[in-house]
Design an enzyme around this catalytic site. Structure first.
Site, PDB file in Angstrom:
ATOM      1  N   LYS A  50       0.833  -1.209   0.000  1.00 41.92           N
ATOM      2  CA  LYS A  50       0.000   0.000   0.000  1.00 41.92           C
ATOM      3  C   LYS A  50       0.864   1.254   0.000  1.00 41.92           C
ATOM      4  CE  LYS A  50      -2.750  -3.053  -0.009  1.00 41.92           C
ATOM      5  NZ  LYS A  50      -2.692  -3.552  -1.372  1.00 41.92           N
ATOM      6  N   ARG A  54      -5.829  -8.011 -10.667  1.00 41.96           N
ATOM      7  CA  ARG A  54      -6.375  -9.287 -11.153  1.00 41.96           C
ATOM      8  C   ARG A  54      -7.756  -9.033 -11.747  1.00 41.96           C
ATOM      9  NH1 ARG A  54      -7.539  -9.038  -5.573  1.00 41.96           N
ATOM     10  NH2 ARG A  54      -9.794  -8.889  -5.291  1.00 41.96           N
ATOM     11  N   GLU A  59      -4.192   6.641   8.621  1.00 44.20           N
ATOM     12  CA  GLU A  59      -5.126   7.378   7.768  1.00 44.20           C
ATOM     13  C   GLU A  59      -6.268   7.884   8.613  1.00 44.20           C
ATOM     14  OE1 GLU A  59      -6.693   4.973   4.578  1.00 44.20           O
ATOM     15  OE2 GLU A  59      -4.909   5.253   3.348  1.00 44.20           O
ATOM     16  N   HIS A  61     -15.790  -7.591   5.285  1.00 46.87           N
ATOM     17  CA  HIS A  61     -14.907  -7.450   4.124  1.00 46.87           C
ATOM     18  C   HIS A  61     -15.145  -8.488   3.037  1.00 46.87           C
ATOM     19  CE1 HIS A  61     -12.994  -4.311   6.282  1.00 46.87           C
ATOM     20  NE2 HIS A  61     -12.653  -5.112   7.262  1.00 46.87           N
TER      21      HIS A  61
HETATM   22  C1  MV4 Z   1     -10.809   2.590   5.198  1.00 46.98           C
HETATM   23  C2  MV4 Z   1     -12.056   2.803   5.832  1.00 46.98           C
HETATM   24  C3  MV4 Z   1     -12.276   4.020   6.426  1.00 46.98           C
HETATM   25  N1  MV4 Z   1     -11.305   4.949   6.415  1.00 46.98           N
HETATM   26  N2  MV4 Z   1      -9.876   3.545   5.212  1.00 46.98           N
HETATM   27  C4  MV4 Z   1     -11.482  -2.012   4.138  1.00 46.98           C
HETATM   28  C5  MV4 Z   1     -10.957  -2.782   2.994  1.00 46.98           C
HETATM   29  C6  MV4 Z   1      -9.752  -2.079   2.537  1.00 46.98           C
HETATM   30  N3  MV4 Z   1      -9.673  -2.112   1.109  1.00 46.98           N
HETATM   31  C7  MV4 Z   1      -9.898  -0.690   3.074  1.00 46.98           C
HETATM   32  N4  MV4 Z   1     -11.019  -0.696   3.953  1.00 46.98           N
HETATM   33  C8  MV4 Z   1     -11.420   0.435   4.570  1.00 46.98           C
HETATM   34  N5  MV4 Z   1     -10.516   1.440   4.599  1.00 46.98           N
HETATM   35  C9  MV4 Z   1     -10.141   4.705   5.814  1.00 46.98           C
HETATM   36  N6  MV4 Z   1      -9.187   5.645   5.842  1.00 46.98           N
HETATM   37  C10 MV4 Z   1     -12.998   1.798   5.804  1.00 46.98           C
HETATM   38  C11 MV4 Z   1     -12.680   0.601   5.180  1.00 46.98           C
HETATM   39  C12 MV4 Z   1     -13.721  -0.381   5.211  1.00 46.98           C
HETATM   40  C13 MV4 Z   1     -14.324  -0.856   4.058  1.00 46.98           C
HETATM   41  C14 MV4 Z   1     -13.919  -0.454   2.786  1.00 46.98           C
HETATM   42  C15 MV4 Z   1     -14.504  -0.965   1.651  1.00 46.98           C
HETATM   43  C16 MV4 Z   1     -15.545  -1.888   1.780  1.00 46.98           C
HETATM   44  C17 MV4 Z   1     -15.949  -2.293   2.995  1.00 46.98           C
HETATM   45  C18 MV4 Z   1     -15.352  -1.800   4.155  1.00 46.98           C
HETATM   46  C19 MV4 Z   1     -15.799  -2.237   5.392  1.00 46.98           C
HETATM   47  C20 MV4 Z   1     -15.201  -1.762   6.524  1.00 46.98           C
HETATM   48  C21 MV4 Z   1     -14.156  -0.841   6.437  1.00 46.98           C
END
Ligand code: MV4
Length: 489
Positions: free
Chosen positions: A115, A291, A199, A234
């Site tokens: 990341k 992918r 973040e 997730h």
């Molecule tokens: C976040 C967030 C809130 N704030 N980053 C979860 C999966 C990963 N790809 C990043 N994710 C998240 N990052 C910040 N700064 C909340 C999530 C997140 C989330 C993101 C996408 C789909 C579902 C989720 C469920 C919980 C938290």
């Protein structure tokens, strides 16, 4: 490329083989001992046994798969999703053996797999990112100052994580040091890399991702977005395209930014750029998945582009046959992942035999699956058995067709997430488009699902009673036909 090996199983192996066959390309399946009679093995022109059921002894065996490609004369390897699809070493091994990896260059996999490296790569393109640190945290005192500057709650994320793995929320300054300690040791244990960054926590975000496609001649296009906010721990459950939130301007801006992300790592092939969107429609780049994604069919249905075919064409070195302005969105597509899980029982895996398995069909219905009636669901792999995809002129029609398709999908022998899917499709928050990534947490409980089912059972019982009474009524009508030996009393 006249023959390719598909290094995967289940629905995605079949999906890839269908496009290959359409293009006149022969297919080689690989399989584990648990999958001897699986549809992907029967469908392929040839099949090679890899080893025992566990993935670590079969579908993750890099050298065996390369060997299978060599011995069958396959010129390309399609990795599908999961398993070795984002393994840079595997991509390199294939190329070193003179076999085309039908996926991005290993360098792009490496950059986007970290990341922090991803943030670094996109820096010069001015892509919106969540406020936070863009290098690994080394000094905890300084990091805490930055966190206080951003304002709590904040998230600590592992650089080697992704897809929700290696994330930790910190609610208040007092918890910062202890959560940092935990996050670092978790990252070391899970990924062998303790680099973490922080973040700002975006509350109640939507997950919107953009499909990109790049060729080896420097052409990159995007194929619009998918909305994937309905997920549980997730794990995505429902995906759709397009997102009902985006204005044409916002769509164009996110698409252009996704193309820049692809350019930043010299991407080739099909990839997905993930964004978070907050309640004010601000979007932030999160990560790139290098992918073909599970949910690619919804993009195919609204654009008319066969993404697997495009992956193969690009891997052959061909130029993209279309430009950005040639691509348009037509209609609306909805996907429900059918998992072998019990939605009434905390989504526990439900294994067993598919005693009855009948898929729905009809206008606007596509089922991508990898099982047949009579088959057992192995415990060793992902519990997703099928993707139920519907298409319509608009969102309402796609949802309506999904509700009908769920009712027509007949599965006995195991529990599935089909009833849960119906709950989502009928929920006001979903139909109105007013939902975010907390949808399941906010609205779902087994009791809610049961309520709906009980109401339906009552209607069914009433219909049955009416029917029974009517039938009885008819029996009482005296039969007076002369030549009948029978009379009713
Ligand atoms: C976040 C967030 C809130 N704030 N980053 C979860 C999966 C990963 N790809 C990043 N994710 C998240 N990052 C910040 N700064 C909340 C999530 C997140 C989330 C993101 C996408 C789909 C579902 C989720 C469920 C919980 C938290």
């Amino acid at each position: 490329m006249k023959k390719i090996l598909i290094a995967n199983r289940g629905e995605i192996a079949l999906r890839v083989m269908r496009s290959a066959r359409k293009m006149g390309i022969k297919t080689v399946a690989v399989y584990s001992e648990a999958d001897r009679n699986a549809p992907h093995v029967k469908f392929a022109d040839e099949a090679v046994l890899l080893g025992p059921a566990p993935s670590s002894e079969s579908y993750l065996k890099m050298d065996k798969i390369i060997e299978a490609a060599k011995s069958t004369g396959a010129e390309g390897i399609h990795p599908g999703y999961g398993f070795l699809s984002e393994n840079a070493e595997f991509a390199e091994m294939a190329e070193a053996a003179g076999i085309t990896f039908i996926g991005p260059p290993s360098k792009a996999i490496v950059v986007m797999g970290s990341k922090l490296a991803a943030k670094d790569a996109v820096k010069k393109y001015n892509i919106p990112m969540v406020p936070g640190t863009d290098t690994a945290i080394e000094d905890i005192v300084e990091a805490k100052k930055i966190a206080e500057g951003i304002g709590f709650p904040i998230l600590i994320k592992a650089s080697a994580g992704g897809g929700g793995k290696g994330m930790r929320i910190v609610e208040k300054a007092a918890d910062f040091e202890s959560q940092m300690d935990r996050a670092v040791s978790e990252a070391i244990n899970s990924f062998g890399d303790g680099s973490v960054f922080i973040e700002k926590y975006v509350a109640g975000p939507r997950h919107i991702e953009v499909q990109v496609l790049a060729d080896t001649h420097g052409n990159v296009v995007h194929l619009f977005e998918r909305e994937c906010s309905v997920q549980r721990r997730h794990q995505k459950v429902v995906e759709e395209a397009p997102s009902c939130l985006l204005s044409p301007e916002l769509r164009a801006a996110m698409g252009a930014d996704a193309v820049k992300v692809a350019l930043s790592c010299d991407y080739v092939g099909a990839g997905t750029v993930e964004f978070l969107m907050d309640a004010d429609n601000n979007y932030y780049f999160l990560e790139m998945n290098t992918r073909l994604q599970v949910e690619h069919p919804v993009t195919e249905l609204i654009t008319g582009v066969d993404l697997v075919e495009q992956q193969i064409l690009v891997a052959r070195g061909e130029k993209l046959a279309f430009k950005q302005e040639d691509l348009t969105i037509k209609g609306h597509a909805m996907e429900l992942r059918v998992y072998a899980e019990d939605s009434l029982n905390d989504f526990l895996p439900s294994t067993g035999t598919l005693e009855v398995y009948k898929v729905p069909s009809g206008e606007g219905i596509r089922v991508d699956d990898g099982y047949e009636e009579g088959m057992e669901i192995p415990i060793y792999y992902d519990p997703m058995i099928a993707k139920l995809v519907t298409y319509g002129d608009n969102r309402e029609q796609a949802i309506q067709r999904m509700i009908v398709a769920i009712a027509d999908y007949k599965i006995k022998g195991i529990q599935t997430t089909l009833p849960f899917g119906r709950f989502v499709m009928e929920h006001e928050a979903f139909t109105s488009g007013n939902f975010d990534t907390h949808f399941v947490k906010k609205f779902y409980s087994p009791e809610e699902l049961k309520k709906g089912q009980d109401a339906e059972a009552k209607v069914a019982a009433q219909v049955a009673i009416d029917w029974y009474l009517k039938a009885k009524e008819q029996l009482r009508v005296p039969v007076t036909t002369k030549d009948s030996k029978w009379t009713n009393r």
